[in-house]
Design a protein around this motif. Structure first.
Motif, PDB file in Angstrom:
ATOM      1  N   LEU A   1      45.219  45.804  46.114  1.00 30.15           N
ATOM      2  CA  LEU A   1      43.844  45.326  46.070  1.00 30.15           C
ATOM      3  C   LEU A   1      43.559  44.501  44.820  1.00 30.15           C
ATOM      4  CD1 LEU A   1      42.050  48.530  47.400  1.00 30.15           C
ATOM      5  CD2 LEU A   1      42.590  46.433  48.650  1.00 30.15           C
ATOM      6  N   CYS A   2      44.346  44.715  43.774  1.00 28.54           N
ATOM      7  CA  CYS A   2      44.226  43.912  42.560  1.00 28.54           C
ATOM      8  C   CYS A   2      45.492  44.104  41.749  1.00 28.54           C
ATOM      9  CB  CYS A   2      42.987  44.289  41.749  1.00 28.54           C
ATOM     10  SG  CYS A   2      42.955  46.005  41.195  1.00 28.54           S
ATOM     11  N   SER A   3      45.622  43.383  40.664  1.00 29.46           N
ATOM     12  CA  SER A   3      46.838  43.467  39.874  1.00 29.46           C
ATOM     13  C   SER A   3      46.522  43.194  38.406  1.00 29.46           C
ATOM     14  CB  SER A   3      47.870  42.449  40.378  1.00 29.46           C
ATOM     15  OG  SER A   3      47.356  41.125  40.277  1.00 29.46           O
ATOM     16  N   GLY A   4      47.549  43.349  37.565  1.00 33.07           N
ATOM     17  CA  GLY A   4      47.408  43.019  36.159  1.00 33.07           C
ATOM     18  C   GLY A   4      46.340  43.821  35.455  1.00 33.07           C
ATOM     19  N   HIS A   5      45.544  43.128  34.645  1.00 33.16           N
ATOM     20  CA  HIS A   5      44.512  43.792  33.844  1.00 33.16           C
ATOM     21  C   HIS A   5      43.495  44.501  34.734  1.00 33.16           C
ATOM     22  CE1 HIS A   5      41.815  44.504  30.461  1.00 33.16           C
ATOM     23  NE2 HIS A   5      40.825  44.029  31.211  1.00 33.16           N
ATOM     24  N   ASP A   6      43.137  43.897  35.872  1.00 31.19           N
ATOM     25  CA  ASP A   6      42.152  44.513  36.766  1.00 31.19           C
ATOM     26  C   ASP A   6      42.653  45.849  37.303  1.00 31.19           C
ATOM     27  OD1 ASP A   6      40.422  42.399  36.419  1.00 31.19           O
ATOM     28  OD2 ASP A   6      41.114  41.326  38.200  1.00 31.19           O
TER      29      ASP A   6
END
Length: 316
Positions: free
Chosen positions: A13-18
């Motif tokens: 649903l999201c990646s990295g910092h999120d």
């Protein structure tokens, strides 16, 4: 809220910092849930603590994840066997990941984490077989089949070659008709690779070659074919197999790299590089890369992508 946050990685649903922000929110929610007055019994602990550990593990906070799971092992609650078995199994995997992160540069810490991984694996087995002897590969409970595969990895990393071979062979023999092997070819392939590496160290090169060739017939993800093919080439050279056979293995190796999206040109592969790829010490190579991945919360990738990390570290 914590459960919603925990499953975010499963659905991309999201990646990295999120993603890190979402997982941090999940950690906070599970911690608050664990502290709610009147909800501190075993049933709630068994729900909250493994999920809290899962969020922490995904964030690369392995030490805190181990502490969270450890609260299930202190005898304060009556925990259902299935939950306790799973917690010990995950604790063993976390200890293995910590051993990889420490690497060969800190031998005492590495040995300590590997011993912790072994202890939790054995404790998991004792949940179903209190009097069982998993180290002798004599388990009868079907749930403990996974534990033998896990112990094989532990013993390989501890350089206890015969113990690793015994555990891996037991798993492969018993797994022939189980759903584990049918549903997860990659899992079975990893265990076969452990067997092959252990047999090389024990001097049984023909047995290692047979294990590697069988492994390649499972049809696992190409990511898991890179190291076995490099290892097979090494064994073939030691056995003195003809050039035609070596050329065929090299071609298959390069194809596996392409399928796994490792873009190397042919002239980058020297004999020394290919032999380095298949070294038993390759499991502990790329410590800096592993630490960076763990710090960024990519714990599962450290485990799943280990063969590719080794390939990149050795050839890059």
């Amino acid at each position: 809220l914590g459960e919603v946050c925990r499953v975010y990685p499963d659905y991309d649903l999201c990646s990295g910092h999120d993603l890190r922000a979402v997982l941090e929110q999940g950690v906070e929610a599970f911690q608050k849930a664990s502290e709610v007055p009147g909800l501190s019994d075993g049933r709630h602990a068994a729900f909250n603590l493994p999920k809290l550990a899962g969020c922490l593990r995904s964030l690369g906070r392995l030490g805190e994840a181990a502490v969270a799971l450890g609260r299930l092992f202190d005898g304060a609650w009556d925990i259902e066997p299935k939950t306790l078995w799973e917690a010990h199994r995950v604790a063993s995997e976390i200890a293995m990941a910590r051993a990889w992160a420490v690497g060969e540069d800190e031998p005492e810490g590495r040995v300590a984490f590997l011993s912790e991984a072994e202890r939790h694996a054995i404790e998991a087995g004792r949940v179903w077989e209190p009097e069982g002897n998993l180290t002798a590969a004599a388990s009868e409970h079907p749930n403990n089949l996974l534990i033998h595969s896990l112990l094989a990895w532990v013993y390989l990393n501890k350089h206890e070659w015969q113990a690793a071979a015994t555990q891996a062979q037991f798993f492969l023999d018993a797994d022939g008709q189980s759903r584990i092997g049918r549903e997860n070819a990659n899992f079975r392939a990893r265990t076969a690779f452990v067997l092959a590496q252990a047999l090389v160290e024990l001097g049984n090169l023909r047995g290692a070659a047979a294990a590697l060739r069988e492994l390649l017939q499972y049809g696992p993800d190409p990511r898991f074919q890179v190291l076995p093919l490099a290892a097979l080439l090494r064994v073939q050279r030691q056995l003195g197999e003809p050039k035609e056979a070596l050329d065929l293995t090299i071609a298959e190796f390069l194809q596996a790299c392409q399928r796994a999206e490792i873009q190397f040109s042919l002239d980058r592969f020297s004999e020394e590089q290919l032999e380095a790829l298949s070294s038993p010490d390759a499991v502990g190579v790329s410590v800096r890369r592993a630490r960076a991945m763990l710090d960024s919360g990519r714990v599962e990738e450290v485990i799943e992508m280990l063969p590719i990390m080794v390939a990149v570290a050795r050839l890059g």
